[in-house]
Design a protein around this motif. Structure first.
Motif, PDB file in Angstrom:
ATOM      1  N   LEU A 198      36.760  40.568  42.612  1.00  0.00           N
ATOM      2  CA  LEU A 198      37.087  40.783  44.022  1.00  0.00           C
ATOM      3  C   LEU A 198      38.585  40.611  44.251  1.00  0.00           C
ATOM      4  CD1 LEU A 198      36.069  41.205  46.954  1.00  0.00           C
ATOM      5  CD2 LEU A 198      35.827  38.712  47.101  1.00  0.00           C
ATOM      6  N   VAL A 199      39.173  39.582  43.653  1.00  0.00           N
ATOM      7  CA  VAL A 199      40.624  39.388  43.775  1.00  0.00           C
ATOM      8  C   VAL A 199      41.363  40.576  43.179  1.00  0.00           C
ATOM      9  CG1 VAL A 199      42.569  37.908  43.154  1.00  0.00           C
ATOM     10  CG2 VAL A 199      40.355  36.885  43.698  1.00  0.00           C
ATOM     11  N   MET A 200      40.869  41.098  42.070  1.00  0.00           N
ATOM     12  CA  MET A 200      41.511  42.240  41.431  1.00  0.00           C
ATOM     13  C   MET A 200      41.513  43.458  42.359  1.00  0.00           C
ATOM     14  SD  MET A 200      40.918  43.574  37.518  1.00  0.00           S
ATOM     15  CE  MET A 200      39.175  43.930  37.750  1.00  0.00           C
ATOM     16  N   ARG A 201      40.478  43.593  43.180  1.00  0.00           N
ATOM     17  CA  ARG A 201      40.405  44.711  44.132  1.00  0.00           C
ATOM     18  C   ARG A 201      41.259  44.493  45.368  1.00  0.00           C
ATOM     19  NH1 ARG A 201      34.492  47.476  45.013  1.00  0.00           N
ATOM     20  NH2 ARG A 201      34.188  48.253  42.886  1.00  0.00           N
ATOM     21  N   GLN A 202      41.405  43.237  45.785  1.00  0.00           N
ATOM     22  CA  GLN A 202      42.114  42.927  47.039  1.00  0.00           C
ATOM     23  C   GLN A 202      43.144  41.823  46.805  1.00  0.00           C
ATOM     24  OE1 GLN A 202      41.618  44.321  50.158  1.00  0.00           O
ATOM     25  NE2 GLN A 202      39.973  45.689  49.517  1.00  0.00           N
ATOM     26  N   PRO A 203      44.060  41.982  45.853  1.00  0.00           N
ATOM     27  CA  PRO A 203      44.951  40.868  45.497  1.00  0.00           C
ATOM     28  C   PRO A 203      45.860  40.409  46.624  1.00  0.00           C
ATOM     29  CG  PRO A 203      45.702  42.924  44.506  1.00  0.00           C
ATOM     30  CD  PRO A 203      44.355  43.204  45.087  1.00  0.00           C
ATOM     31  N   GLN A 204      46.207  41.316  47.520  1.00  0.00           N
ATOM     32  CA  GLN A 204      47.134  40.962  48.594  1.00  0.00           C
ATOM     33  C   GLN A 204      46.520  39.991  49.594  1.00  0.00           C
ATOM     34  OE1 GLN A 204      45.532  43.806  48.280  1.00  0.00           O
ATOM     35  NE2 GLN A 204      44.531  44.205  50.242  1.00  0.00           N
ATOM     36  N   ARG A 205      45.214  39.835  49.582  1.00  0.00           N
ATOM     37  CA  ARG A 205      44.543  38.957  50.539  1.00  0.00           C
ATOM     38  C   ARG A 205      44.444  37.506  50.051  1.00  0.00           C
ATOM     39  NH1 ARG A 205      41.791  41.545  54.679  1.00  0.00           N
ATOM     40  NH2 ARG A 205      41.710  43.821  54.516  1.00  0.00           N
ATOM     41  N   PHE A 206      44.787  37.236  48.794  1.00  0.00           N
ATOM     42  CA  PHE A 206      44.561  35.919  48.205  1.00  0.00           C
ATOM     43  C   PHE A 206      45.870  35.203  47.908  1.00  0.00           C
ATOM     44  CE2 PHE A 206      40.738  38.319  47.491  1.00  0.00           C
ATOM     45  CZ  PHE A 206      39.722  37.393  47.658  1.00  0.00           C
ATOM     46  N   SER A 207      45.915  33.918  48.250  1.00  0.00           N
ATOM     47  CA  SER A 207      47.107  33.097  48.017  1.00  0.00           C
ATOM     48  C   SER A 207      46.983  32.212  46.787  1.00  0.00           C
ATOM     49  CB  SER A 207      47.384  32.208  49.238  1.00  0.00           C
ATOM     50  OG  SER A 207      47.693  32.985  50.365  1.00  0.00           O
ATOM     51  N   ARG A 208      45.747  31.804  46.444  1.00  0.00           N
ATOM     52  CA  ARG A 208      45.540  30.927  45.292  1.00  0.00           C
ATOM     53  C   ARG A 208      44.081  30.998  44.887  1.00  0.00           C
ATOM     54  NH1 ARG A 208      46.547  28.075  49.660  1.00  0.00           N
ATOM     55  NH2 ARG A 208      48.727  27.858  49.099  1.00  0.00           N
ATOM     56  N   ILE A 209      43.820  30.571  43.647  1.00  0.00           N
ATOM     57  CA  ILE A 209      42.471  30.569  43.095  1.00  0.00           C
ATOM     58  C   ILE A 209      42.185  29.186  42.527  1.00  0.00           C
ATOM     59  CG2 ILE A 209      40.950  31.555  41.333  1.00  0.00           C
ATOM     60  CD1 ILE A 209      42.708  34.104  41.466  1.00  0.00           C
ATOM     61  N   ILE A 210      41.002  28.647  42.839  1.00  0.00           N
ATOM     62  CA  ILE A 210      40.558  27.372  42.296  1.00  0.00           C
ATOM     63  C   ILE A 210      39.177  27.597  41.686  1.00  0.00           C
ATOM     64  CG2 ILE A 210      40.000  24.963  42.799  1.00  0.00           C
ATOM     65  CD1 ILE A 210      41.896  25.159  45.216  1.00  0.00           C
ATOM     66  N   THR A 211      39.054  27.357  40.391  1.00  0.00           N
ATOM     67  CA  THR A 211      37.802  27.621  39.701  1.00  0.00           C
ATOM     68  C   THR A 211      37.098  26.317  39.334  1.00  0.00           C
ATOM     69  OG1 THR A 211      38.812  27.639  37.493  1.00  0.00           O
ATOM     70  CG2 THR A 211      38.778  29.726  38.701  1.00  0.00           C
ATOM     71  N   ALA A 212      35.769  26.346  39.379  1.00  0.00           N
ATOM     72  CA  ALA A 212      34.958  25.185  38.990  1.00  0.00           C
ATOM     73  C   ALA A 212      34.106  25.568  37.789  1.00  0.00           C
ATOM     74  CB  ALA A 212      34.070  24.748  40.155  1.00  0.00           C
ATOM     75  N   ASN A 213      34.404  24.966  36.643  1.00  0.00           N
ATOM     76  CA  ASN A 213      33.646  25.244  35.412  1.00  0.00           C
ATOM     77  C   ASN A 213      33.566  26.735  35.108  1.00  0.00           C
ATOM     78  OD1 ASN A 213      33.021  22.557  34.680  1.00  0.00           O
ATOM     79  ND2 ASN A 213      31.384  22.491  36.185  1.00  0.00           N
ATOM     80  N   ALA A 214      34.665  27.425  35.284  1.00  0.00           N
ATOM     81  CA  ALA A 214      34.693  28.867  35.056  1.00  0.00           C
ATOM     82  C   ALA A 214      34.996  29.173  33.595  1.00  0.00           C
ATOM     83  CB  ALA A 214      35.744  29.524  35.952  1.00  0.00           C
ATOM     84  N   VAL A 215      34.155  29.982  32.976  1.00  0.00           N
ATOM     85  CA  VAL A 215      34.375  30.433  31.611  1.00  0.00           C
ATOM     86  C   VAL A 215      34.387  31.957  31.638  1.00  0.00           C
ATOM     87  CG1 VAL A 215      33.541  30.434  29.249  1.00  0.00           C
ATOM     88  CG2 VAL A 215      33.251  28.403  30.664  1.00  0.00           C
ATOM     89  N   ILE A 216      35.532  32.538  31.358  1.00  0.00           N
ATOM     90  CA  ILE A 216      35.688  33.988  31.393  1.00  0.00           C
ATOM     91  C   ILE A 216      35.734  34.491  29.959  1.00  0.00           C
ATOM     92  CG2 ILE A 216      37.020  35.915  32.309  1.00  0.00           C
ATOM     93  CD1 ILE A 216      35.930  33.957  34.415  1.00  0.00           C
ATOM     94  N   PRO A 217      34.687  35.167  29.472  1.00  0.00           N
ATOM     95  CA  PRO A 217      34.672  35.623  28.085  1.00  0.00           C
ATOM     96  C   PRO A 217      35.706  36.697  27.836  1.00  0.00           C
ATOM     97  CG  PRO A 217      32.817  36.541  29.270  1.00  0.00           C
ATOM     98  CD  PRO A 217      33.472  35.573  30.200  1.00  0.00           C
ATOM     99  N   SER A 218      36.275  36.684  26.632  1.00  0.00           N
ATOM    100  CA  SER A 218      37.257  37.712  26.277  1.00  0.00           C
ATOM    101  C   SER A 218      36.784  38.579  25.121  1.00  0.00           C
ATOM    102  CB  SER A 218      38.607  37.082  25.918  1.00  0.00           C
ATOM    103  OG  SER A 218      38.469  36.231  24.806  1.00  0.00           O
ATOM    104  N   THR A 219      35.818  38.088  24.360  1.00  0.00           N
ATOM    105  CA  THR A 219      35.275  38.878  23.250  1.00  0.00           C
ATOM    106  C   THR A 219      33.771  38.709  23.222  1.00  0.00           C
ATOM    107  OG1 THR A 219      35.368  37.099  21.624  1.00  0.00           O
ATOM    108  CG2 THR A 219      37.358  38.422  21.898  1.00  0.00           C
ATOM    109  N   LYS A 220      33.109  39.586  22.501  1.00  0.00           N
ATOM    110  CA  LYS A 220      31.657  39.497  22.393  1.00  0.00           C
ATOM    111  C   LYS A 220      31.228  38.184  21.766  1.00  0.00           C
ATOM    112  CE  LYS A 220      30.896  44.486  22.177  1.00  0.00           C
ATOM    113  NZ  LYS A 220      30.387  45.616  21.369  1.00  0.00           N
TER     114      LYS A 220
END
Length: 300
Positions: free
Chosen positions: A130-152
């Motif tokens: 969502l941030v990638m689609r609307q980046p101008q609307r966001f000032s900061r990001i705070i993640t809780a236990n976020a794991v973003i996979p980069s490879t299979k």
């Protein structure tokens, strides 16, 4: 598309959740109602808090008043299929693209700007898209236990497939018990009932059952994941990671984010005491992280 709507009577007298319902129509054709909590000064900078898998905005009940008392406007939406939002009846009605489109329509219709985004674990994939689609609307990001996979290899396919198969096919899908498994403190009977309130029967659980599949098998997954990492590797605004000391499933996930996201440099990353759901185990500490991060907005 057959749409189910949980009766309002199931949401009366929930513990620590006095907030009046607010609805926004999203989707194309027959509209779907997307519910959200909106609490705090209307003119203040918004904090959008997105619930994790199985939960709904009730997950943030202990944090909402703390943030509002600090002068922030708190918005906690329920994804379609969850909470007080409408619930398409078939698992086939849900996809990553549809969830993203519904959430983006809600964001744009409310015309939210200067947003602090708070997101939870695997739902972070949806939130960051969502941030990638609307980046101008966001000032900061705070993640809780976020794991973003980069490879299979990062996705632990055996366990993922097992959990996905359980959600999709098991005749027993106990949402409150799944929340309890992610906390270190015992939830009260009333709290467990509140997490079960959106689901009067199994027909209402298509969104909850499909969510693991939706997050892991959306269209052109590998390409989308690469696009998301390219976006994050150019994100210069504040990016703060909060992780639990008792959640083995996400342990170590903060390392990649802190190393690869420029906005993470020099931020007050923290490890808090608790399980998967910091909102349940460490609400005061988690709220303090958000309030401290938003101090520039509060002073403006």
């Amino acid at each position: 598309m057959r749409i189910l709507r949980t009766d309002d009577s199931r949401f009366t007298d929930l513990p620590d959740f006095p907030y009046p319902p607010r609805f926004t129509d999203v989707g194309t054709g027959a509209p779907l109602r997307l519910h959200h909590v909106d609490h705090g000064p209307a003119a203040a900078s918004p904090v959008v808090m997105l619930h994790g898998e199985h939960g709904w905005s009730y997950l943030y009940r202990h944090m909402i008043p703390l943030l509002a008392d600090a002068g922030l406007r708190v918005l906690a939406p329920d994804l379609i299929g969850f909470g007080r939002s409408d619930k398409p009846a078939s698992q086939r009605d849900y996809s990553f693209e549809r969830h993203l489109g519904w959430l983006e329509q809600w964001l744009v219709k409310l015309d939210l700007k200067r947003i602090t985004l708070v997101c939870q674990n695997r739902t972070s994939l949806l939130a960051l898209a969502l941030v990638m689609r609307q980046p101008q609307r966001f000032s900061r990001i705070i993640t809780a236990n976020a794991v973003i996979p980069s490879t299979k290899e990062d996705r632990q396919p055996s366990m993922s497939c097992l959990l996905q198969a359980f959600a999709r096919y098991s005749p027993w899908f106990p949402v409150p018990q799944l929340i309890q498994l992610g906390t270190t403190r015992p939830l009260s009977r009333a709290e467990l009932a509140a997490f079960d309130a959106p689901f009067p029967d199994d027909a209402h659980k298509a969104g909850a059952r499909s969510f693991a599949r939706v997050l892991r098998h959306h269209h052109q997954e590998e390409l989308n994941r690469q696009r998301l990492w390219r976006f994050l590797e150019n994100w210069q605004k504040p990016f703060i990671t909060c992780f639990s000391d008792s959640d083995p499933g996400t342990r170590g996930g903060h390392i990649r984010l802190q190393r690869r996201v420029p906005g993470a440099l020099g931020q007050p990353h923290v490890t808090l005491k608790g399980g998967h759901f910091l909102q349940e185990d460490a609400p005061d500490s988690f709220a303090r992280v958000i309030i401290d991060a938003c101090r520039p907005s509060l002073a403006a």
